[in-house]
Design a protein around this motif. Structure first.
Motif, PDB file in Angstrom:
ATOM      1  N   SER A  42       0.851  -1.187   0.000  1.00 42.14           N
ATOM      2  CA  SER A  42       0.000   0.000   0.000  1.00 42.14           C
ATOM      3  C   SER A  42       0.884   1.234   0.000  1.00 42.14           C
ATOM      4  CB  SER A  42      -0.909  -0.010   1.233  1.00 42.14           C
ATOM      5  OG  SER A  42      -1.873   1.022   1.148  1.00 42.14           O
ATOM      6  N   LEU A  43       0.466   2.223  -0.749  1.00 46.13           N
ATOM      7  CA  LEU A  43       1.322   3.389  -0.952  1.00 46.13           C
ATOM      8  C   LEU A  43       0.518   4.683  -0.878  1.00 46.13           C
ATOM      9  CD1 LEU A  43       0.443   3.654  -4.161  1.00 46.13           C
ATOM     10  CD2 LEU A  43       2.256   1.984  -4.443  1.00 46.13           C
ATOM     11  N   PRO A  44       1.209   5.816  -0.703  1.00 42.07           N
ATOM     12  CA  PRO A  44       0.510   7.090  -0.487  1.00 42.07           C
ATOM     13  C   PRO A  44      -0.321   7.564  -1.659  1.00 42.07           C
ATOM     14  CG  PRO A  44       2.777   7.231   0.276  1.00 42.07           C
ATOM     15  CD  PRO A  44       2.660   5.948  -0.482  1.00 42.07           C
ATOM     16  N   GLY A  45       0.118   7.278  -2.889  1.00 42.13           N
ATOM     17  CA  GLY A  45      -0.673   7.778  -4.003  1.00 42.13           C
ATOM     18  C   GLY A  45      -0.107   7.399  -5.353  1.00 42.13           C
ATOM     19  N   ALA A  46      -0.994   7.151  -6.295  1.00 39.87           N
ATOM     20  CA  ALA A  46      -0.595   6.915  -7.674  1.00 39.87           C
ATOM     21  C   ALA A  46       0.134   8.142  -8.215  1.00 39.87           C
ATOM     22  CB  ALA A  46      -1.834   6.628  -8.522  1.00 39.87           C
ATOM     23  N   TYR A  47       1.063   7.883  -9.109  1.00 35.05           N
ATOM     24  CA  TYR A  47       1.844   8.906  -9.802  1.00 35.05           C
ATOM     25  C   TYR A  47       2.884   9.593  -8.918  1.00 35.05           C
ATOM     26  CZ  TYR A  47      -1.519   8.553 -13.639  1.00 35.05           C
ATOM     27  OH  TYR A  47      -2.312   8.093 -14.671  1.00 35.05           O
ATOM     28  N   THR A  48       2.927   9.297  -7.630  1.00 43.27           N
ATOM     29  CA  THR A  48       3.950   9.917  -6.784  1.00 43.27           C
ATOM     30  C   THR A  48       5.301   9.279  -7.092  1.00 43.27           C
ATOM     31  OG1 THR A  48       3.334   8.406  -4.990  1.00 43.27           O
ATOM     32  CG2 THR A  48       2.360  10.609  -4.958  1.00 43.27           C
ATOM     33  N   PRO A  49       6.411  10.007  -6.881  1.00 40.15           N
ATOM     34  CA  PRO A  49       7.714   9.571  -7.409  1.00 40.15           C
ATOM     35  C   PRO A  49       8.169   8.178  -6.983  1.00 40.15           C
ATOM     36  CG  PRO A  49       7.812  11.869  -6.750  1.00 40.15           C
ATOM     37  CD  PRO A  49       6.483  11.363  -6.284  1.00 40.15           C
ATOM     38  N   THR A  50       8.248   7.914  -5.682  1.00 43.94           N
ATOM     39  CA  THR A  50       8.741   6.607  -5.236  1.00 43.94           C
ATOM     40  C   THR A  50       7.820   5.488  -5.678  1.00 43.94           C
ATOM     41  OG1 THR A  50       9.815   7.609  -3.318  1.00 43.94           O
ATOM     42  CG2 THR A  50       9.392   5.245  -3.210  1.00 43.94           C
ATOM     43  N   CYS A  51       6.525   5.740  -5.641  1.00 43.38           N
ATOM     44  CA  CYS A  51       5.547   4.719  -6.024  1.00 43.38           C
ATOM     45  C   CYS A  51       5.719   4.322  -7.493  1.00 43.38           C
ATOM     46  CB  CYS A  51       4.130   5.227  -5.790  1.00 43.38           C
ATOM     47  SG  CYS A  51       3.829   5.802  -4.103  1.00 43.38           S
ATOM     48  N   SER A  52       5.958   5.318  -8.348  1.00 41.62           N
ATOM     49  CA  SER A  52       6.039   5.067  -9.783  1.00 41.62           C
ATOM     50  C   SER A  52       7.403   4.554 -10.218  1.00 41.62           C
ATOM     51  CB  SER A  52       5.719   6.351 -10.564  1.00 41.62           C
ATOM     52  OG  SER A  52       4.391   6.759 -10.337  1.00 41.62           O
ATOM     53  N   SER A  53       8.466   5.047  -9.579  1.00 42.74           N
ATOM     54  CA  SER A  53       9.805   4.718 -10.043  1.00 42.74           C
ATOM     55  C   SER A  53      10.348   3.435  -9.444  1.00 42.74           C
ATOM     56  CB  SER A  53      10.768   5.870  -9.731  1.00 42.74           C
ATOM     57  OG  SER A  53      10.915   6.018  -8.322  1.00 42.74           O
ATOM     58  N   THR A  54       9.900   3.071  -8.244  1.00 45.42           N
ATOM     59  CA  THR A  54      10.531   1.961  -7.538  1.00 45.42           C
ATOM     60  C   THR A  54       9.542   0.964  -6.959  1.00 45.42           C
ATOM     61  OG1 THR A  54      12.287   3.512  -6.887  1.00 45.42           O
ATOM     62  CG2 THR A  54      12.223   1.386  -5.766  1.00 45.42           C
ATOM     63  N   HIS A  55       8.590   1.448  -6.156  1.00 47.23           N
ATOM     64  CA  HIS A  55       7.768   0.543  -5.368  1.00 47.23           C
ATOM     65  C   HIS A  55       6.979  -0.414  -6.262  1.00 47.23           C
ATOM     66  CE1 HIS A  55       5.474   0.306  -1.254  1.00 47.23           C
ATOM     67  NE2 HIS A  55       6.043  -0.824  -1.599  1.00 47.23           N
ATOM     68  N   PRO A 148       9.789  11.888   9.162  1.00 48.37           N
ATOM     69  CA  PRO A 148       9.355  12.857   8.144  1.00 48.37           C
ATOM     70  C   PRO A 148       9.613  12.361   6.720  1.00 48.37           C
ATOM     71  CG  PRO A 148      10.552  13.955   9.912  1.00 48.37           C
ATOM     72  CD  PRO A 148      10.713  12.482  10.146  1.00 48.37           C
ATOM     73  N   GLY A 149       8.801  12.890   5.820  1.00 43.19           N
ATOM     74  CA  GLY A 149       8.950  12.549   4.414  1.00 43.19           C
ATOM     75  C   GLY A 149       8.189  11.293   4.059  1.00 43.19           C
ATOM     76  N   ASP A 150       8.725  10.564   3.126  1.00 44.69           N
ATOM     77  CA  ASP A 150       8.092   9.343   2.628  1.00 44.69           C
ATOM     78  C   ASP A 150       9.106   8.207   2.689  1.00 44.69           C
ATOM     79  OD1 ASP A 150       6.455   7.487   1.388  1.00 44.69           O
ATOM     80  OD2 ASP A 150       6.809   8.263  -0.634  1.00 44.69           O
ATOM     81  N   PRO A 151       9.378   7.678   3.877  1.00 42.63           N
ATOM     82  CA  PRO A 151      10.397   6.627   3.991  1.00 42.63           C
ATOM     83  C   PRO A 151      10.035   5.401   3.182  1.00 42.63           C
ATOM     84  CG  PRO A 151       9.110   6.806   6.014  1.00 42.63           C
ATOM     85  CD  PRO A 151       8.732   7.977   5.166  1.00 42.63           C
ATOM     86  N   PHE A 152      11.048   4.789   2.576  1.00 34.45           N
ATOM     87  CA  PHE A 152      10.859   3.583   1.772  1.00 34.45           C
ATOM     88  C   PHE A 152      12.036   2.657   2.059  1.00 34.45           C
ATOM     89  CE2 PHE A 152      11.218   1.536  -2.590  1.00 34.45           C
ATOM     90  CZ  PHE A 152      10.222   0.607  -2.341  1.00 34.45           C
TER      91      PHE A 152
END
Length: 248
Positions: A42-55, A148-152
């Motif tokens: 589960s991820l914060p949102g479609a099209y967001t950088p980490t979600c699209s490039s890596t996750h 803070p931020g969007d840890p991955f």
């Protein structure tokens, strides 16, 4: 808000949404998880950088290994609507994944993973996490640290695969630059296929690459030119030698 590890508990029974065949379809979680082993991220949102490039892409890349390790389905969840998830999936390498919309956040809230991201203009969204669910019961959760931020750091596909099957090999990936009608290119592609190495075929002459691009990248004007896992292998004979050495 303190995020809670819910291992041993059952997933929420809610209705999610999916766009299928041009229609908006209800998807019941009790049907998804019952009598099955499901890997969920589960991820914060479609099209967001980490979600699209890596996750998302890495889960798709490792899908074959995850399925071989006992997973029946790989679900990607996000607090987005089904139209956004469908459009995002069409622009991603996601053919092995099922993208579901938790538009109202019901599932995410039931998991205790709904967080406030109004500072980013997102409203309520999911914290980034992954889990293994067997017959509706959460066996293992990988929850990103609350900072803070969007840890991955832990919800990635490799961590998931290491948990399910620590001995699983990672697949190799190749890129081949070719020309239509080139017999050496066909031979190289067949060699990659025989070695079960997935590859992307980039054809010279289209709008993306030219012969000059090839010379600038490799110092060669001949095709094919093959890369495997970031290493330039060379032409068809170079590829054969490389694959023969790997088998020896």
């Amino acid at each position: 808000m303190e995020l809670q590890n819910r291992e041993g508990q059952y997933v929420p029974e809610v209705t999610l949404k999916q766009r299928k065949g041009g229609e908006l379809v209800d998807v019941q979680t009790k049907d998804i998880f019952a009598n099955r082993t499901v890997a969920v991220f589960s991820l914060p949102g479609a099209y967001t950088p980490t979600c699209s490039s890596t996750h998302l892409p890495r889960y798709n890349e490792l899908a074959e290994q995850l399925f071989a390790s006992g997973v029946d389905e790989i679900l990607c969840l996000s607090v987005n609507d089904a139209f956004v998830m469908e459009a995002w999936g069409e622009h991603q390498e996601a053919e092995h994944l099922t993208l579901l919309a938790d538009g109202n956040g019901d599932f995410t809230e039931g998991m205790g993973m709904l967080v406030d991201k109004t500072d980013l203009g997102f409203g309520k969204r999911s914290w980034r996490y992954s889990m293994v669910v067997r017959d509706g019961r959460i066996e293992k959760m990988f929850i990103e640290p609350q900072k803070p931020g969007d840890p991955f750091e832990v919800s990635d596909a490799d961590t998931m695969l290491d948990y399910l099957n620590p001995e699983a090999d990672r697949p190799s990936f190749a890129t081949i630059i070719s020309k239509p009608g080139c017999p050496h290119c066909a031979r190289a592609k067949q060699a990659l296929a025989d070695s079960r190495i997935a590859y992307e075929d980039i054809t010279i002459g289209n709008r993306d690459i030219t012969s000059r691009s090839l010379r600038a990248m490799t110092g060669h004007a001949t095709v094919p030119q093959v890369w495997i896992d970031g290493r330039h292998i060379g032409g068809a004979e170079d590829l054969k030698a490389h694959l023969d050495q790997a088998v020896a």
